[in-house]
Design a protein around this motif. Sequence first.
Motif, PDB file in Angstrom:
ATOM      1  N   UNK A 183       0.846  -1.188   0.000  1.00  0.00           N
ATOM      2  CA  UNK A 183       0.000   0.000   0.000  1.00  0.00           C
ATOM      3  C   UNK A 183       0.886   1.244   0.000  1.00  0.00           C
ATOM      4  N   UNK A 184       0.340   2.400  -0.349  1.00  0.00           N
ATOM      5  CA  UNK A 184       1.134   3.639  -0.276  1.00  0.00           C
ATOM      6  C   UNK A 184       1.716   3.891   1.112  1.00  0.00           C
ATOM      7  N   UNK A 185       0.944   3.608   2.156  1.00  0.00           N
ATOM      8  CA  UNK A 185       1.448   3.805   3.514  1.00  0.00           C
ATOM      9  C   UNK A 185       2.616   2.875   3.804  1.00  0.00           C
ATOM     10  N   UNK A 186       2.524   1.625   3.374  1.00  0.00           N
ATOM     11  CA  UNK A 186       3.613   0.678   3.603  1.00  0.00           C
ATOM     12  C   UNK A 186       4.890   1.123   2.897  1.00  0.00           C
ATOM     13  N   UNK A 187       4.754   1.712   1.726  1.00  0.00           N
ATOM     14  CA  UNK A 187       5.940   2.193   1.015  1.00  0.00           C
ATOM     15  C   UNK A 187       6.550   3.406   1.708  1.00  0.00           C
ATOM     16  N   UNK A 188       5.709   4.270   2.261  1.00  0.00           N
ATOM     17  CA  UNK A 188       6.228   5.413   3.013  1.00  0.00           C
ATOM     18  C   UNK A 188       6.947   4.944   4.273  1.00  0.00           C
ATOM     19  N   UNK A 189       6.399   3.917   4.933  1.00  0.00           N
ATOM     20  CA  UNK A 189       7.051   3.351   6.117  1.00  0.00           C
ATOM     21  C   UNK A 189       8.393   2.731   5.731  1.00  0.00           C
ATOM     22  N   UNK A 190       8.434   2.054   4.588  1.00  0.00           N
ATOM     23  CA  UNK A 190       9.682   1.463   4.110  1.00  0.00           C
ATOM     24  C   UNK A 190      10.766   2.526   3.971  1.00  0.00           C
ATOM     25  N   UNK A 191      10.405   3.657   3.360  1.00  0.00           N
ATOM     26  CA  UNK A 191      11.378   4.732   3.176  1.00  0.00           C
ATOM     27  C   UNK A 191      11.829   5.288   4.521  1.00  0.00           C
ATOM     28  N   UNK A 192      10.896   5.485   5.435  1.00  0.00           N
ATOM     29  CA  UNK A 192      11.257   6.045   6.739  1.00  0.00           C
ATOM     30  C   UNK A 192      12.204   5.118   7.489  1.00  0.00           C
ATOM     31  N   UNK A 193      12.036   3.811   7.335  1.00  0.00           N
ATOM     32  CA  UNK A 193      12.934   2.862   7.996  1.00  0.00           C
ATOM     33  C   UNK A 193      14.313   2.865   7.348  1.00  0.00           C
ATOM     34  N   UNK A 194      14.354   3.009   6.045  1.00  0.00           N
ATOM     35  CA  UNK A 194      15.636   3.040   5.341  1.00  0.00           C
ATOM     36  C   UNK A 194      16.482   4.240   5.746  1.00  0.00           C
ATOM     37  N   UNK A 195      15.855   5.404   5.841  1.00  0.00           N
ATOM     38  CA  UNK A 195      16.628   6.629   6.045  1.00  0.00           C
ATOM     39  C   UNK A 195      16.782   6.996   7.517  1.00  0.00           C
ATOM     40  N   UNK A 196      16.212   6.202   8.410  1.00  0.00           N
ATOM     41  CA  UNK A 196      16.375   6.444   9.844  1.00  0.00           C
ATOM     42  C   UNK A 196      17.244   5.377  10.496  1.00  0.00           C
ATOM     43  N   UNK A 197      18.243   4.923   9.762  1.00  0.00           N
ATOM     44  CA  UNK A 197      19.203   3.989  10.330  1.00  0.00           C
ATOM     45  C   UNK A 197      18.687   2.583  10.500  1.00  0.00           C
TER      46      UNK A 197
ATOM     47  N   UNK B 162      15.712   1.624  11.603  1.00  0.00           N
ATOM     48  CA  UNK B 162      14.884   1.456  12.798  1.00  0.00           C
ATOM     49  C   UNK B 162      13.453   1.093  12.417  1.00  0.00           C
ATOM     50  N   UNK B 163      12.813   0.318  13.270  1.00  0.00           N
ATOM     51  CA  UNK B 163      11.488  -0.228  12.999  1.00  0.00           C
ATOM     52  C   UNK B 163      10.415   0.833  13.248  1.00  0.00           C
ATOM     53  N   UNK B 164      10.393   1.840  12.386  1.00  0.00           N
ATOM     54  CA  UNK B 164       9.436   2.936  12.520  1.00  0.00           C
ATOM     55  C   UNK B 164       8.015   2.412  12.337  1.00  0.00           C
ATOM     56  N   UNK B 165       7.133   2.789  13.251  1.00  0.00           N
ATOM     57  CA  UNK B 165       5.717   2.410  13.178  1.00  0.00           C
ATOM     58  C   UNK B 165       4.898   3.691  13.067  1.00  0.00           C
ATOM     59  N   UNK B 166       4.073   3.822  12.028  1.00  0.00           N
ATOM     60  CA  UNK B 166       3.327   5.072  11.832  1.00  0.00           C
ATOM     61  C   UNK B 166       2.160   5.210  12.802  1.00  0.00           C
ATOM     62  N   UNK B 167       1.788   6.435  13.059  1.00  0.00           N
ATOM     63  CA  UNK B 167       0.576   6.729  13.825  1.00  0.00           C
ATOM     64  C   UNK B 167      -0.156   7.844  13.099  1.00  0.00           C
ATOM     65  N   UNK B 168      -1.457   7.928  13.299  1.00  0.00           N
ATOM     66  CA  UNK B 168      -2.262   8.907  12.575  1.00  0.00           C
ATOM     67  C   UNK B 168      -2.882   9.903  13.547  1.00  0.00           C
ATOM     68  N   UNK B 169      -2.840  11.176  13.165  1.00  0.00           N
ATOM     69  CA  UNK B 169      -3.411  12.246  13.968  1.00  0.00           C
ATOM     70  C   UNK B 169      -4.346  13.064  13.095  1.00  0.00           C
TER      71      UNK B 169
END
Length: 229
Positions: free
Chosen positions: A39-53, A55-62
Amino acid sequence: GEKAGLIPTRAWKRNVKGTKWQQGETLLAGIGQGFILATPLQMAVMISRLVNGGRLVVPSMTRTVVPFAGKPPEYTTPPSFKNMGVHASHLGLVRKAMVAVINSPFGTAYKARIKEPEFFMGGKTGTVQVRRISETERESGVLKNKELAWRERDHALFVGYAPLEIPKYAISVIVEHGGSGASTAAPVARDILLELQKRDPNSGSGAMQERREVRLEPEFQAKQFLREG
């Protein structure tokens, strides 16, 4: 809720498709094709994990942040995410490649780059095929998107992040039947990431250092870049 993605394995294909895994499918999976789903969200999470060393970044929604009693909102400290155990050199190679995709004259999305150095972004273009191409068409010449009906045109894809040195924003853009990720999806991501950074009072610093590290001079050569990685 969000649909589950799919990273196919030998066991998955044997159980679901009833056939053996082929060597060519490993190559397809390596470039995001074949049975892979995201999904688009999963791809954004993939990028955030790649560029943050890694780390197992988990998204949250506000939905919204509302000031209390006229006071500005107080933001909580970001959570500390676990390390995924990916070797730093591997992450560095991927990250440098994403910088080059946008900022090297040889990159696929060079025309969609952010020109202000303090706001540089990195990313990757992509194309999602939506129709089956027959052997006859391959032999005679694959039709271009502009020659096809709108519903048969490829989806345009781009994933990216900014700023370069200390990433704060990850983005995933899909333009349905938009054709090229470089010409259709990347400019959308560029406009969003640029506006985000301009509105961020703490953004705009530190981007030049990583640009120097990946050597984005006009004579930059892709093959040399890969050898140095």
